[in-house]
Each structure stands twice: as C-alpha cells, then as structure tokens.
Design a protein around this motif. Structure first.
Motif, PDB file in Angstrom:
ATOM      1  N   MET A  14       3.174  13.443  -0.567  1.00  0.00           N
ATOM      2  CA  MET A  14       1.802  13.718  -0.190  1.00  0.00           C
ATOM      3  C   MET A  14       0.842  13.465  -1.354  1.00  0.00           C
ATOM      4  SD  MET A  14      -0.222  14.577   2.112  1.00  0.00           S
ATOM      5  CE  MET A  14      -1.783  15.301   2.410  1.00  0.00           C
ATOM      6  N   MET A  15       1.192  13.950  -2.559  1.00  0.00           N
ATOM      7  CA  MET A  15       0.321  13.740  -3.715  1.00  0.00           C
ATOM      8  C   MET A  15       0.153  12.260  -4.025  1.00  0.00           C
ATOM      9  SD  MET A  15      -1.290  16.256  -4.855  1.00  0.00           S
ATOM     10  CE  MET A  15      -1.923  15.595  -6.386  1.00  0.00           C
ATOM     11  N   SER A  16       1.158  11.467  -3.696  1.00  0.00           N
ATOM     12  CA  SER A  16       1.046  10.025  -3.949  1.00  0.00           C
ATOM     13  C   SER A  16      -0.115   9.431  -3.174  1.00  0.00           C
ATOM     14  CB  SER A  16       2.348   9.322  -3.574  1.00  0.00           C
ATOM     15  OG  SER A  16       3.376   9.727  -4.442  1.00  0.00           O
ATOM     16  N   TYR A  17      -0.329   9.901  -1.959  1.00  0.00           N
ATOM     17  CA  TYR A  17      -1.444   9.386  -1.164  1.00  0.00           C
ATOM     18  C   TYR A  17      -2.782   9.929  -1.646  1.00  0.00           C
ATOM     19  CZ  TYR A  17       1.621   6.866   1.931  1.00  0.00           C
ATOM     20  OH  TYR A  17       2.519   5.965   2.423  1.00  0.00           O
ATOM     21  N   VAL A  18      -2.779  11.109  -2.228  1.00  0.00           N
ATOM     22  CA  VAL A  18      -4.006  11.636  -2.845  1.00  0.00           C
ATOM     23  C   VAL A  18      -4.379  10.758  -4.035  1.00  0.00           C
ATOM     24  CG1 VAL A  18      -5.006  13.588  -4.113  1.00  0.00           C
ATOM     25  CG2 VAL A  18      -3.620  14.006  -2.065  1.00  0.00           C
ATOM     26  N   TYR A  19      -3.382  10.428  -4.872  1.00  0.00           N
ATOM     27  CA  TYR A  19      -3.635   9.547  -6.010  1.00  0.00           C
ATOM     28  C   TYR A  19      -4.087   8.161  -5.553  1.00  0.00           C
ATOM     29  CZ  TYR A  19      -1.555  12.960  -9.177  1.00  0.00           C
ATOM     30  OH  TYR A  19      -1.295  14.088  -9.913  1.00  0.00           O
ATOM     31  N   LEU A  20      -3.484   7.661  -4.491  1.00  0.00           N
ATOM     32  CA  LEU A  20      -3.886   6.359  -3.973  1.00  0.00           C
ATOM     33  C   LEU A  20      -5.329   6.404  -3.475  1.00  0.00           C
ATOM     34  CD1 LEU A  20      -3.131   3.439  -3.365  1.00  0.00           C
ATOM     35  CD2 LEU A  20      -2.187   4.214  -1.174  1.00  0.00           C
ATOM     36  N   THR A  21      -5.700   7.478  -2.813  1.00  0.00           N
ATOM     37  CA  THR A  21      -7.081   7.628  -2.341  1.00  0.00           C
ATOM     38  C   THR A  21      -8.056   7.660  -3.516  1.00  0.00           C
ATOM     39  OG1 THR A  21      -6.328   8.814  -0.380  1.00  0.00           O
ATOM     40  CG2 THR A  21      -8.639   9.104  -1.010  1.00  0.00           C
ATOM     41  N   LEU A  22      -7.700   8.402  -4.561  1.00  0.00           N
ATOM     42  CA  LEU A  22      -8.552   8.435  -5.755  1.00  0.00           C
ATOM     43  C   LEU A  22      -8.663   7.058  -6.398  1.00  0.00           C
ATOM     44  CD1 LEU A  22      -7.383  11.797  -7.359  1.00  0.00           C
ATOM     45  CD2 LEU A  22      -9.606  11.321  -6.311  1.00  0.00           C
ATOM     46  N   ALA A  23      -7.568   6.316  -6.401  1.00  0.00           N
ATOM     47  CA  ALA A  23      -7.587   4.957  -6.953  1.00  0.00           C
ATOM     48  C   ALA A  23      -8.518   4.065  -6.151  1.00  0.00           C
ATOM     49  CB  ALA A  23      -6.173   4.372  -6.963  1.00  0.00           C
ATOM     50  N   ILE A  24      -8.475   4.190  -4.837  1.00  0.00           N
ATOM     51  CA  ILE A  24      -9.319   3.364  -3.966  1.00  0.00           C
ATOM     52  C   ILE A  24     -10.787   3.705  -4.168  1.00  0.00           C
ATOM     53  CG2 ILE A  24      -9.936   2.912  -1.561  1.00  0.00           C
ATOM     54  CD1 ILE A  24      -6.883   3.343  -0.938  1.00  0.00           C
ATOM     55  N   VAL A  25     -11.107   4.992  -4.158  1.00  0.00           N
ATOM     56  CA  VAL A  25     -12.499   5.421  -4.296  1.00  0.00           C
ATOM     57  C   VAL A  25     -13.059   4.996  -5.656  1.00  0.00           C
ATOM     58  CG1 VAL A  25     -13.995   7.460  -4.488  1.00  0.00           C
ATOM     59  CG2 VAL A  25     -12.309   7.316  -2.648  1.00  0.00           C
ATOM     60  N   SER A  26     -12.280   5.180  -6.718  1.00  0.00           N
ATOM     61  CA  SER A  26     -12.774   4.807  -8.042  1.00  0.00           C
ATOM     62  C   SER A  26     -12.899   3.295  -8.186  1.00  0.00           C
ATOM     63  CB  SER A  26     -11.907   5.406  -9.149  1.00  0.00           C
ATOM     64  OG  SER A  26     -10.572   5.009  -9.038  1.00  0.00           O
ATOM     65  N   GLU A  27     -12.025   2.539  -7.532  1.00  0.00           N
ATOM     66  CA  GLU A  27     -12.124   1.069  -7.590  1.00  0.00           C
ATOM     67  C   GLU A  27     -13.361   0.577  -6.857  1.00  0.00           C
ATOM     68  OE1 GLU A  27     -11.703  -3.009  -6.238  1.00  0.00           O
ATOM     69  OE2 GLU A  27     -11.317  -1.325  -4.903  1.00  0.00           O
ATOM     70  N   ILE A  28     -13.646   1.137  -5.697  1.00  0.00           N
ATOM     71  CA  ILE A  28     -14.841   0.740  -4.943  1.00  0.00           C
ATOM     72  C   ILE A  28     -16.100   1.085  -5.733  1.00  0.00           C
ATOM     73  CG2 ILE A  28     -16.199   1.212  -2.867  1.00  0.00           C
ATOM     74  CD1 ILE A  28     -13.503   1.583  -1.386  1.00  0.00           C
TER      75      ILE A  28
END
Length: 108
Positions: free
Chosen positions: A1-15
C-alpha cells in the motif's frame, strides 16, 4: 500500500516540477527553476521508494502515463495550450495501455 502512496507522491511532484519548468522560462526565473529541480529530486526519491513494492514496468508505466495526462490537463487549464483530436487520441491510447498493463499484472 505504501508503495502506491510513494508512487502518487512521485507523480504529483513530477507534474508540479514540469509545470514549474514552464514558469521558469528557460531558468531565467531562477526561483521556479530551482523549485522544479527540488521537486524532480523528490519525484525520483519517491519513485525509487515505490519500487520496493511495485514492479518497475508497472510503476514506470503508471508514473509516465498519469504524468503525461496530468501535465496535459494542467497545460490546457493554466497555460491555455491547444489540444488536437490526434493528441486526445494518443492520450486515450496511453490510458488504455495503462489499464491493460495493470490488468496483465493481476493475472500473473
């Protein structure tokens, strides 16, 4: 589950970082350029953490696909950039590809 939280943070910060690159006007506005670099650093850090629990091919596909769609939406809303029917078709194909890739991971 935390992996998807980190992925979401990566996406938001990249955008956000990509949008700040536009605002930096080729790094002539250094505040936006430096902030973009910081957010790209955060993006890759979070992406690396997400890879502890998500396969690389799936994480990268989700990251790049949602990043593409998110950046496109922001460019239309905030920078008033034009989108053609062809580009909408391409974005739709990316989304369909993400769904297929995600489904194929669950089958294995």
């Amino acid at each position: 589950m935390m992996s998807y939280v980190y992925l979401t943070l990566a996406i938001v910060s990249e955008i956000a970082a990509t949008s700040l690159l536009k605002l930096s006007q080729g790094f002539s506005k250094m505040f936006f350029g430096i902030l973009a670099l910081v957010l790209y650093g955060l993006c890759f850090f979070c992406l690396s953490l997400s890879l502890k629990g998500i396969q690389l091919n799936l994480a990268y596909a989700i990251w790049s696909g949602i990043g593409l769609v998110g950046t496109t939406v922001l460019s239309i809303l905030f920078f008033h950039e034009k989108v053609t029917l062809t580009s909408l078709l391409g974005i739709t194909l990316v989304i369909v590809g993400l769904v297929i890739l995600n489904l194929s991971q669950k089958i294995h």
